[in-house]
Design a protein around this motif. Structure first.
Motif, PDB file in Angstrom:
ATOM      1  N   GLY A 350       0.715  -1.122  -0.099  1.00 26.22           N
ATOM      2  CA  GLY A 350      -0.003  -0.085  -0.078  1.00 26.22           C
ATOM      3  C   GLY A 350       0.961   1.211  -0.015  1.00 26.22           C
ATOM      4  N   VAL A 351       2.042   1.134  -0.123  1.00 22.92           N
ATOM      5  CA  VAL A 351       3.123   2.235  -0.091  1.00 22.92           C
ATOM      6  C   VAL A 351       2.511   2.892  -1.585  1.00 22.92           C
ATOM      7  CG1 VAL A 351       5.250   3.173  -0.025  1.00 22.92           C
ATOM      8  CG2 VAL A 351       4.607   1.389   1.242  1.00 22.92           C
ATOM      9  N   SER A 352       2.440   4.595  -1.672  1.00 27.81           N
ATOM     10  CA  SER A 352       2.242   4.954  -2.894  1.00 27.81           C
ATOM     11  C   SER A 352       3.488   5.255  -3.727  1.00 27.81           C
ATOM     12  CB  SER A 352       1.769   6.359  -2.325  1.00 27.81           C
ATOM     13  OG  SER A 352       2.491   7.319  -1.772  1.00 27.81           O
ATOM     14  N   VAL A 353       3.171   5.495  -4.896  1.00 24.81           N
ATOM     15  CA  VAL A 353       4.037   5.471  -5.994  1.00 24.81           C
ATOM     16  C   VAL A 353       5.022   6.875  -5.590  1.00 24.81           C
ATOM     17  CG1 VAL A 353       4.727   6.209  -8.295  1.00 24.81           C
ATOM     18  CG2 VAL A 353       3.191   4.289  -7.758  1.00 24.81           C
ATOM     19  N   ALA A 354       4.448   7.880  -5.156  1.00 27.26           N
ATOM     20  CA  ALA A 354       4.898   9.358  -4.576  1.00 27.26           C
ATOM     21  C   ALA A 354       5.678   9.152  -3.725  1.00 27.26           C
ATOM     22  CB  ALA A 354       3.707  10.353  -4.425  1.00 27.26           C
ATOM     23  N   ARG A 355       5.432   8.254  -2.665  1.00 21.81           N
ATOM     24  CA  ARG A 355       6.452   8.160  -1.599  1.00 21.81           C
ATOM     25  C   ARG A 355       7.625   7.114  -1.956  1.00 21.81           C
ATOM     26  NH1 ARG A 355       4.572   7.375   4.641  1.00 21.81           N
ATOM     27  NH2 ARG A 355       6.516   8.227   4.765  1.00 21.81           N
ATOM     28  N   LEU A 356       7.578   6.462  -2.726  1.00 24.71           N
ATOM     29  CA  LEU A 356       8.524   5.532  -3.248  1.00 24.71           C
ATOM     30  C   LEU A 356       9.507   6.181  -4.030  1.00 24.71           C
ATOM     31  CD1 LEU A 356       6.621   2.231  -4.067  1.00 24.71           C
ATOM     32  CD2 LEU A 356       8.324   2.469  -2.356  1.00 24.71           C
ATOM     33  N   ARG A 357       8.976   7.193  -4.816  1.00 24.99           N
ATOM     34  CA  ARG A 357       9.966   8.210  -5.786  1.00 24.99           C
ATOM     35  C   ARG A 357      10.699   8.917  -4.797  1.00 24.99           C
ATOM     36  NH1 ARG A 357       9.529  12.856  -8.554  1.00 24.99           N
ATOM     37  NH2 ARG A 357      10.758  12.973 -10.623  1.00 24.99           N
ATOM     38  N   LEU A 358       9.991   9.417  -3.855  1.00 22.72           N
ATOM     39  CA  LEU A 358      10.624  10.539  -2.967  1.00 22.72           C
ATOM     40  C   LEU A 358      11.793   9.616  -2.411  1.00 22.72           C
ATOM     41  CD1 LEU A 358      10.961  13.000  -1.617  1.00 22.72           C
ATOM     42  CD2 LEU A 358       9.146  12.037   0.197  1.00 22.72           C
ATOM     43  N   SER A 371      16.650   9.055   2.756  1.00 21.08           N
ATOM     44  CA  SER A 371      16.446   7.965   3.705  1.00 21.08           C
ATOM     45  C   SER A 371      15.257   7.386   3.469  1.00 21.08           C
ATOM     46  CB  SER A 371      16.186   8.812   5.040  1.00 21.08           C
ATOM     47  OG  SER A 371      15.949   7.781   6.117  1.00 21.08           O
ATOM     48  N   SER A 372      15.335   5.855   4.043  1.00 16.62           N
ATOM     49  CA  SER A 372      14.178   5.006   3.710  1.00 16.62           C
ATOM     50  C   SER A 372      13.604   4.710   5.166  1.00 16.62           C
ATOM     51  CB  SER A 372      14.615   3.765   3.033  1.00 16.62           C
ATOM     52  OG  SER A 372      15.598   3.069   4.123  1.00 16.62           O
ATOM     53  N   ARG A 373      13.802   5.442   6.097  1.00 14.83           N
ATOM     54  CA  ARG A 373      13.250   4.996   7.347  1.00 14.83           C
ATOM     55  C   ARG A 373      11.617   5.266   7.401  1.00 14.83           C
ATOM     56  NH1 ARG A 373      17.370   7.560  11.685  1.00 14.83           N
ATOM     57  NH2 ARG A 373      19.072   6.061  11.433  1.00 14.83           N
ATOM     58  N   PRO A 374      10.980   6.398   6.782  1.00 12.52           N
ATOM     59  CA  PRO A 374       9.474   6.476   6.874  1.00 12.52           C
ATOM     60  C   PRO A 374       8.968   5.318   6.141  1.00 12.52           C
ATOM     61  CG  PRO A 374      10.847   8.602   6.219  1.00 12.52           C
ATOM     62  CD  PRO A 374      11.616   7.327   6.185  1.00 12.52           C
ATOM     63  N   ILE A 375       9.422   4.761   5.054  1.00  9.46           N
ATOM     64  CA  ILE A 375       8.557   3.732   4.274  1.00  9.46           C
ATOM     65  C   ILE A 375       8.983   2.440   5.361  1.00  9.46           C
ATOM     66  CG2 ILE A 375       8.484   2.529   2.172  1.00  9.46           C
ATOM     67  CD1 ILE A 375       9.128   5.242   0.645  1.00  9.46           C
ATOM     68  N   GLN A 376      10.175   2.401   5.689  1.00  6.65           N
ATOM     69  CA  GLN A 376      10.538   1.084   6.242  1.00  6.65           C
ATOM     70  C   GLN A 376       9.407   0.939   7.460  1.00  6.65           C
ATOM     71  OE1 GLN A 376      12.278  -1.515   5.169  1.00  6.65           O
ATOM     72  NE2 GLN A 376      12.595  -0.489   3.310  1.00  6.65           N
ATOM     73  N   LYS A 377       9.216   2.054   8.083  1.00  8.77           N
ATOM     74  CA  LYS A 377       8.476   2.032   9.246  1.00  8.77           C
ATOM     75  C   LYS A 377       6.980   1.710   8.930  1.00  8.77           C
ATOM     76  CE  LYS A 377       6.967   4.945  13.154  1.00  8.77           C
ATOM     77  NZ  LYS A 377       7.189   6.366  13.970  1.00  8.77           N
ATOM     78  N   GLU A 378       6.636   2.035   7.877  1.00 11.06           N
ATOM     79  CA  GLU A 378       5.163   1.788   7.242  1.00 11.06           C
ATOM     80  C   GLU A 378       5.217   0.492   7.288  1.00 11.06           C
ATOM     81  OE1 GLU A 378       2.910   3.431   3.511  1.00 11.06           O
ATOM     82  OE2 GLU A 378       4.148   4.908   4.292  1.00 11.06           O
ATOM     83  N   MET A 379       6.205  -0.358   6.790  1.00 10.24           N
ATOM     84  CA  MET A 379       6.173  -1.729   6.338  1.00 10.24           C
ATOM     85  C   MET A 379       6.002  -2.505   7.606  1.00 10.24           C
ATOM     86  SD  MET A 379       8.331  -1.961   2.932  1.00 10.24           S
ATOM     87  CE  MET A 379       8.036  -0.974   1.629  1.00 10.24           C
TER      88      MET A 379
END
Length: 401
Positions: A350-358, A371-379
């Protein structure tokens, strides 16, 4: 058809990093045999292909216009990896393509294009009208092999043994298809080329020939013998499906203008453009840059090719290659498959393309990622999917007949 190119390398990495995701490889015909227990084959026939595409959360493909005629279900993600490189040949609308509406339709519905360089980002933005929000710059998964010393060594050893030239050096001759390609190949003087390579680089050489499928079909239909390519020192590698394995196993390369030579630049090994003057004339208006704007020595007759080989200046060549890759804004660092795998995994969570692109946005000096911390936390904190809950990730590749 064997699994290969960017989708194949992504699928293999997915099986290691995210085994909870099921990768299904679509085929135009029923497939016998397999490349390993990490891949599943599907889509044998029209009905099978429809079912596989309809059930997939993510569809990965590398050919343009291959998905334009297919419906896209709500919530499905399409990822285009491309199959070129820092290619010299114009593509899509830059070439005045007559299939403009199909190109625009597919590009509009594609969520992500994975670019390997600033140059490729510009090319696909122009040639296929991809918008910045659709492009993630991580490199090409198939090029990771050039950065893995152990894998390079093992693949070279495997290829040498398979084709019976252990202890010898391999020249890869890989022309693209074009008008007059068969006649051009018939004029190649194998013995002169191998002798020049021996004089300049030492060792005993073999001539590895990898012809484009369309060129092979022409030869088969015309029943030509290609007598200049029938000696014992010539090895037919045309049936080897994974071009990257051949590139990493080769000690030098010659092509007319195949984009594969730009992947080969990443090896920093000697390579040469060789084509006829008429071929160059026919290409006017179809190239992004001229042959002489590359670090690759270029010739338009046999004598000049031999001369380029004998006078090859390694120090100058290496400096020119580094400058060329720097000017192209190359993102290749050996981690593209890893990043693509994580991107797909994120999309299924469910991570958005916009967040992955960032997350994977390149800095101006191209040093690493955000930094990948925000998305890693989301997962984190999510349970492992059971077999019934497993998401399907389609790996879709079409090969031109």
């Amino acid at each position: 058809m064997d699994v290969g190119c960017n989708p194949g390398y992504i699928a293999k990495k997915l099986s290691v990093q995210h085994p909870d995701l099921k990768s299904v490889w679509l085929l135009s015909k029923n497939h016998e045999g397999h490349n390993g227990n990490w891949i599943n084959y599907g889509g044998g026939g029209f009905v099978g292909k429809c079912f596989a595409l309809a059930s997939a959360k993510v569809v990965v493909f590398n050919t343009l216009n291959s998905m334009a005629g297919w419906p896209k279900k709500k919530g499905q993600i399409w990822i285009q990896t491309g199959h070129g490189s820092f290619g010299i040949k114009k593509i899509g609308l830059d070439l005045g393509n007559k299939r403009k509406q199909k190109i625009l339709r597919e590009a509009k519905r594609t969520n992500i294009f994975l670019s390997n360089s600033e140059f490729e980002t510009k090319v696909f933005s122009s040639g296929f009208r991809f918008k910045p929000k659709q492009i993630i710059e991580i490199g090409h998964a198939r090029s990771d092999v050039f950065f893995d010393d152990f894998l390079k060594h093992s693949l070279k050893k495997e290829i040498c043994k398979k084709y019976g030239f252990e202890g010898k050096k391999l020249l890869l001759f890989a022309p693209t298809h074009s008008d007059g390609d068969v006649e051009f190949i018939e004029k190649i003087n194998v013995q002169e080329i191998l002798e020049a390579l021996k004089i300049r680089f030492g060792g005993n050489w073999v001539f590895g020939m990898r012809l484009h499928p369309r060129t092979r079909n022409k030869i088969k239909r015309s029943k030509r013998s290609l007598s200049n390519l029938t000696s014992e020192c010539v090895i037919d590698l045309s049936g080897h499906s994974d071009m990257q394995e051949l590139l990493v196993s080769s000690d030098a390369m010659i092509t007319d203008y195949s984009s594969g030579i730009f992947d080969f630049l990443l090896t920093k090994r000697p390579c040469f453009f060789h084509l006829e003057e008429q071929m160059r004339e026919n290409l006017k208006g179809t190239l992004y840059f001229d042959f002489f704007e590359t670090p690759i020595p270029t010739s338009f007759n046999s004598d000049a090719l031999v001369d380029n080989i004998k006078k090859f200046d390694e120090k100058h060549f290496l400096a020119e290659v580094d400058a060329f890759l720097d000017d192209a804004g190359s993102f290749e660092d050996g981690r593209a498959a890893e990043h693509a795998s994580d991107i797909i995994h994120g999309l299924t969570k469910g991570v958005s393309v916009a967040r992955l692109r960032l997350q994977y946005k390149r800095t101006k000096n191209l040093e690493g990622y955000a930094s990948s911390r925000p998305i890693q936390k989301e997962m984190t904190g999510e349970k492992r999917l059971s077999p019934k809950e497993t998401q399907s990730v389609e790996m879709h590749v079409e090969v031109a007949e």
